[in-house]
Design an enzyme around this catalytic site. Structure first.
Site, PDB file in Angstrom:
ATOM      1  N   ILE A 134       9.890  66.882  44.349  1.00 48.73           N
ATOM      2  CA  ILE A 134       9.861  65.669  43.539  1.00 48.73           C
ATOM      3  C   ILE A 134      11.278  65.493  43.006  1.00 48.73           C
ATOM      4  O   ILE A 134      11.723  66.273  42.169  1.00 48.73           O
ATOM      5  CB  ILE A 134       8.855  65.778  42.378  1.00 48.73           C
ATOM      6  CG1 ILE A 134       7.445  65.877  42.942  1.00 48.73           C
ATOM      7  CG2 ILE A 134       8.983  64.569  41.461  1.00 48.73           C
ATOM      8  CD1 ILE A 134       6.396  66.179  41.894  1.00 48.73           C
ATOM      9  N   PRO A 135      11.998  64.507  43.522  1.00 51.70           N
ATOM     10  CA  PRO A 135      13.438  64.418  43.258  1.00 51.70           C
ATOM     11  C   PRO A 135      13.765  63.858  41.883  1.00 51.70           C
ATOM     12  O   PRO A 135      14.260  62.753  41.745  1.00 51.70           O
ATOM     13  CB  PRO A 135      13.932  63.485  44.364  1.00 51.70           C
ATOM     14  CG  PRO A 135      12.768  62.588  44.646  1.00 51.70           C
ATOM     15  CD  PRO A 135      11.542  63.419  44.402  1.00 51.70           C
ATOM     16  N   CYS A 136      13.511  64.654  40.854  1.00 57.16           N
ATOM     17  CA  CYS A 136      13.758  64.173  39.504  1.00 57.16           C
ATOM     18  C   CYS A 136      15.256  64.024  39.257  1.00 57.16           C
ATOM     19  O   CYS A 136      15.664  63.355  38.312  1.00 57.16           O
ATOM     20  CB  CYS A 136      13.128  65.111  38.485  1.00 57.16           C
ATOM     21  SG  CYS A 136      13.555  66.825  38.733  1.00 57.16           S
ATOM     22  N   HIS A 137      16.091  64.622  40.117  1.00 56.90           N
ATOM     23  CA  HIS A 137      17.534  64.482  39.926  1.00 56.90           C
ATOM     24  C   HIS A 137      18.013  63.076  40.261  1.00 56.90           C
ATOM     25  O   HIS A 137      19.141  62.732  39.957  1.00 56.90           O
ATOM     26  CB  HIS A 137      18.274  65.507  40.793  1.00 56.90           C
ATOM     27  CG  HIS A 137      17.941  65.417  42.253  1.00 56.90           C
ATOM     28  ND1 HIS A 137      16.828  66.026  42.801  1.00 56.90           N
ATOM     29  CD2 HIS A 137      18.549  64.772  43.270  1.00 56.90           C
ATOM     30  CE1 HIS A 137      16.787  65.769  44.107  1.00 56.90           C
ATOM     31  NE2 HIS A 137      17.813  64.999  44.421  1.00 56.90           N
ATOM     32  N   ARG A 138      17.149  62.260  40.877  1.00 52.55           N
ATOM     33  CA  ARG A 138      17.562  60.896  41.206  1.00 52.55           C
ATOM     34  C   ARG A 138      17.293  59.929  40.064  1.00 52.55           C
ATOM     35  O   ARG A 138      17.517  58.733  40.197  1.00 52.55           O
ATOM     36  CB  ARG A 138      16.856  60.413  42.486  1.00 52.55           C
ATOM     37  CG  ARG A 138      17.272  61.211  43.690  1.00 52.55           C
ATOM     38  CD  ARG A 138      16.694  60.670  44.998  1.00 52.55           C
ATOM     39  NE  ARG A 138      16.841  61.683  46.047  1.00 52.55           N
ATOM     40  CZ  ARG A 138      15.943  61.896  47.005  1.00 52.55           C
ATOM     41  NH1 ARG A 138      14.853  61.171  47.060  1.00 52.55           N
ATOM     42  NH2 ARG A 138      16.141  62.837  47.906  1.00 52.55           N
TER      43      ARG A 138
END
Length: 175
Positions: A134-138
């Site tokens: 889950i790309p929370c860094h985006r």
DNA sequence: GCCAGAACTCTGG
DNA sequence: CCAGAGTTCTGGC
């Protein structure tokens, strides 16, 4: 609940991958193993945790490919617990394309919140148990700032730079 | 524009 | 319940 996990070296430091027999339940990045194991333990206080080298090796390999810019899509089976709101935020995060960012406010609006729920979105991101998948860094701030990152701000920055570089490499000359 | 302070939503203790 | 969070908006200068 039984959870197996493994910790390997990655381009961004130590990478912990934990899974049940149903899917990935925890992915984290850090400098030292003990720190990662503590985070896992605090996410699952009462689970039976077993460290095994070969745990989820297919999924671990996929994550490493992703970190090297060889895989753009991490469509891996997940086995995580979450509130309804968190689910919806994470769904939005997974819809963000590789190499692109979106603001906390935009995500809130996409969920149908006319009022400002950006803070709640930030909170949901912060409690994402499976980084990368889950790309929370985006998710970034509206003022251009990076916002925060549970696994270290410099990692968030490095991830985004790597994604941008990989996109350049693949599609750079096409436009 | 810039800054301080208020507003907003969700959640863990 | 309430404090605090990976935020944003507003109002005063």
């Amino acid at each position: 609940m039984r959870i197996g996990y493994t910790i390997v070296d990655s381009p961004l430091g130590r990478l912990l991958v934990a899974a049940t027999d149903r899917g990935i339940s925890h992915v984290s990045l850090g400098d030292v193993d003990a720190e990662l194991e503590a985070a896992l333990r605090s996410d699952y206080p009462s689970a039976a945790l077993e460290r095994r080298e070969h745990t989820a090796s297919q999924w671990t390999a996929a994550l490493l490919d992703y970190l090297r810019g060889r895989t753009l899509d991490l469509d891996l089976p997940l086995d995580v617990e979450a509130t309804e709101f968190q689910m919806r935020v994470w769904e939005q995060l997974r819809a963000i394309p590789y190499g692109v960012t979106r603001t906390y406010g935009e995500i809130a609006r996409a969920l149908g919140h006319t009022k400002n729920a950006a803070r709640a979105v930030g909170r949901a991101c912060a409690t994402n148990p499976v980084s990368l998948v889950i790309p929370c860094h985006r998710a970034v701030r509206e003022d251009g700032g990076l916002g925060g990152y549970r696994w270290g701000l410099e990692r968030k920055q490095a991830l985004l730079e790597r994604e941008r570089a990989a996109v350049q490499l693949r599609f750079g000359g096409m436009f």
